[in-house]
Each structure stands twice: as structure tokens, then as C-alpha cells.
Design an enzyme around this catalytic site. Structure first.
Site, PDB file in Angstrom:
ATOM      1  N   GLU A  32       0.849  -1.196   0.000  1.00  0.00           N
ATOM      2  CA  GLU A  32       0.000   0.000   0.000  1.00  0.00           C
ATOM      3  C   GLU A  32       0.885   1.247   0.000  1.00  0.00           C
ATOM      4  OE1 GLU A  32      -3.735   1.290   2.801  1.00  0.00           O
ATOM      5  OE2 GLU A  32      -1.889   0.700   3.804  1.00  0.00           O
ATOM      6  N   HIS A  34       2.506   4.653   0.924  1.00  0.00           N
ATOM      7  CA  HIS A  34       2.723   5.337   2.211  1.00  0.00           C
ATOM      8  C   HIS A  34       3.353   6.699   1.978  1.00  0.00           C
ATOM      9  CE1 HIS A  34       1.803   1.445   3.994  1.00  0.00           C
ATOM     10  NE2 HIS A  34       1.758   2.040   5.157  1.00  0.00           N
ATOM     11  N   ASP A  43       3.761  -1.992   5.891  1.00  0.00           N
ATOM     12  CA  ASP A  43       2.791  -2.844   6.580  1.00  0.00           C
ATOM     13  C   ASP A  43       3.223  -4.309   6.601  1.00  0.00           C
ATOM     14  OD1 ASP A  43       1.339  -0.548   6.840  1.00  0.00           O
ATOM     15  OD2 ASP A  43      -0.348  -1.180   5.597  1.00  0.00           O
ATOM     16  N   HIS A 119      -1.656  -4.002   9.191  1.00  0.00           N
ATOM     17  CA  HIS A 119      -2.516  -3.239   8.273  1.00  0.00           C
ATOM     18  C   HIS A 119      -3.915  -3.188   8.889  1.00  0.00           C
ATOM     19  CE1 HIS A 119      -4.066  -1.757   4.449  1.00  0.00           C
ATOM     20  NE2 HIS A 119      -4.872  -2.806   4.322  1.00  0.00           N
ATOM     21  N   GLU A 121      -6.871  -2.427   8.081  1.00  0.00           N
ATOM     22  CA  GLU A 121      -8.043  -2.959   7.387  1.00  0.00           C
ATOM     23  C   GLU A 121      -8.152  -4.482   7.421  1.00  0.00           C
ATOM     24  OE1 GLU A 121      -7.174   0.998   5.247  1.00  0.00           O
ATOM     25  OE2 GLU A 121      -6.108  -0.527   6.396  1.00  0.00           O
ATOM     26  N   HIS A 175      -1.588   7.058   8.970  1.00  0.00           N
ATOM     27  CA  HIS A 175      -1.118   6.358   7.774  1.00  0.00           C
ATOM     28  C   HIS A 175      -0.010   7.151   7.094  1.00  0.00           C
ATOM     29  CE1 HIS A 175      -1.104   3.868   4.220  1.00  0.00           C
ATOM     30  NE2 HIS A 175      -1.228   4.946   3.481  1.00  0.00           N
ATOM     31  N   GLU A 180       4.722   5.179  11.485  1.00  0.00           N
ATOM     32  CA  GLU A 180       5.286   4.222  10.526  1.00  0.00           C
ATOM     33  C   GLU A 180       6.624   4.712   9.966  1.00  0.00           C
ATOM     34  OE1 GLU A 180       1.645   1.899   8.444  1.00  0.00           O
ATOM     35  OE2 GLU A 180       1.690   4.051   8.088  1.00  0.00           O
TER      36      GLU A 180
END
Length: 251
Positions: A32, A34, A43, A119, A121, A175, A180
Site C-alpha cells: 500500500e 505510504h 505494513d 494493516h 483494514e 497512515h 510508521e
């Protein structure tokens, strides 16, 4: 001896698992975007790093290869599926894949599994997979236990205050932000380019979702808050606490 299953030969692996004496850690992430400053795989890399460190510290654990493809990026937590590189799967695909992997490991003698999620989700897909695995294994005469955790749930308020001295906007907009980015600066600095970090205020969203998703809700950079104040030192603070707490909890 390596804690990574893929680095073992089959006989060494069999000796470590055939009587259910090893717990299997399975990192689960996503590919994904970032932001402009960071690679597509935090992730995946973050839960894998934590899993390996926990296994080495706690003992009696092995780390499976990470599951790299996760459930669909959502607008208000991951920026959505608008960005090239964000490569997601359906909830059914992820659930079935995790379900099959755990059952396959159970056939080797393994009986306890820890899913380390990186992650947001993925969460409910992993819950459903774990619930089904336990029931199916029982029908086959196997008692299997699955533990599901997300590493950020082990970060204390004290550490949050230390990492975000000017105030914390909440996990939902972290995010590609300080959390992160700081961890990646610590474990994979070669995958972070802070000269490309975009300094933006935390994203604000309405209290509902719309389908099809609206790209205009998401900042152009892809991050939902600014990573500009990320440092490797902050990443070390976060990792030290997460690894210590997870290892202690499951030792």
C-alpha cells in the site's frame, strides 16, 4: 538457528514443530502506498521485524513468511485504492488464504498461532479466518489456538506522548505519518527519503463513508498526516515497547 521458517531445512523444521512445541508467528500486512517518502511495504516489514524480534527474545517460536497482500485500503485509514502500487485483495480472498495457511501449519503438528497484523483494514478478515480455523480443526480432532494482535495496540499513552509532544491526532490518520515513518527509519532507512516528505495537517473526514470512494477526500501525497517529525529514535522507542510487551505477554 534461524527463527524464520523459510530458512530451515525440512527435517530441522519437523523437529521443532511435530509435537506442537513451537508457536508460529504469522506477520500479515499489505502492499500500500505510504506517501512520496516511503516504500510500499511498511505494513509487511514492520510486523515481520517485530515477529522476528519477539521470537528471538521469547523462545519457542518460529516466524512464518509474511502475508504481503492485505484487505482493501480504505479512504479514512489508508488513503484508498486510488494510488498506483496499492495492491489489495478482497476480504474473502484474505480470509481464505489465512485460513488455508493456518490449517496447513496445523497438519505439521503446530497448535498455537499468533497473527501479528500490520494493516488496520485486515482486522475483521483475520478474526473470521481464526474463528473458522479453530472450529474446523476441532472437527478434525485438533485443538488449535489463534491469537490476533495489532502491534500498535501495545504502545502506551506515555510513549504516544513522547513521540507526539505537540499532541496526537489519532491512529486513524497516522497512515504514512510519524509512527510508521519513524519505525521504518529505524529498521529500513534505505526505504525512506525524508527529503520527499510532505508536511500536511492531519486529514479530516466526514463521519460516513461513500461508495464509490471519493479521491478528493485524500491528500495528494497519500499520507493522512505529516511524517516530517519522524526520527529513527522515535522508531526505536516504539519498537522497544512493542517487542518487549508482546514477548513478555506470550513468553
Amino acid at each position: 538457528m534461524s527463527v524464520k521458517i523459510e530458512n530451515l531445512d525440512w527435517m530441522s523444521y519437523r523437529e521443532l514443530v511435530e509435537n506442537g512445541q513451537s508457536r508460529i508467528l504469522i506477520p500479515v500486512g499489505a502492499i500500500e502506498q505510504h506517501g512520496l517518502h516511503m516504500s510500499l511495504n511498511p505494513d509487511v516489514l514492520i510486523p515481520q521485524h517485530i515477529a522476528c524480534q519477539v521470537a528471538e527474545r521469547a523462545g519457542g517460536m518460529l516466524v512464518a513468511p509474511p502475508i504481503a497482500y492485505g484487505y482493501k485500503s480504505q479512504v479514512k485509514s489508508g488513503g484508498g485504492n486510488f494510488f498506483p502500487g496499492t495492491t489489495c485483495v478482497s476480504s474473502r480472498s484474505l480470509e481464505e488464504y489465512v485460513y488455508d495457511i493456518i490449517l496447513a501449519f496445523a497438519e505439521h503438528g503446530n497448535r498455537e498461532f499468533i497473527l501479528i497484523n500490520g494493516h488496520f483494514e485486515n482486522s475483521m478478515c483475520l478474526v473470521e479466518a481464526a474463528d473458522r480455523v479453530v472450529k474446523q480443526a476441532r472437527l478434525s480432532g485438533k485443538e488449535v489456538k489463534v491469537i490476533l494482535l495489532s502491534y500498535w495496540d501495545f504502545i502506551s499513552e506515555a510513549t504516544v506522548d513522547k513521540v507526539f509532544p505537540e499532541g496526537f491526532s489519532g491512529w486513524a490518520v497516522e497512515h504514512g505519518g510519524v509512527l510508521e515513518t519513524s519505525i521504518m527509519l529505524k529498521i529500513h532507512p534505505e526505504l525512506v527519503d525524508m527529503s520527499r516528505a510532505v508536511d500536511i495537517p492531519p486529514a479530516e473526514f466526514p463521519p460516513y463513508d461513500v461508495f464509490p470512494p471519493d479521491p478528493s477526500w485524500v491528500p495528494e501525497s497519500g499520507t493522512l498526516s505529516s511524517p516530517s517529525k519522524a526520527t529513527a529514535e522515535k522508531g526505536e522507542w516504539i519498537l522497544d515497547e512493542c517487542i518487549e510487551k508482546i514477548a513478555t505477554t506470550f513468553s
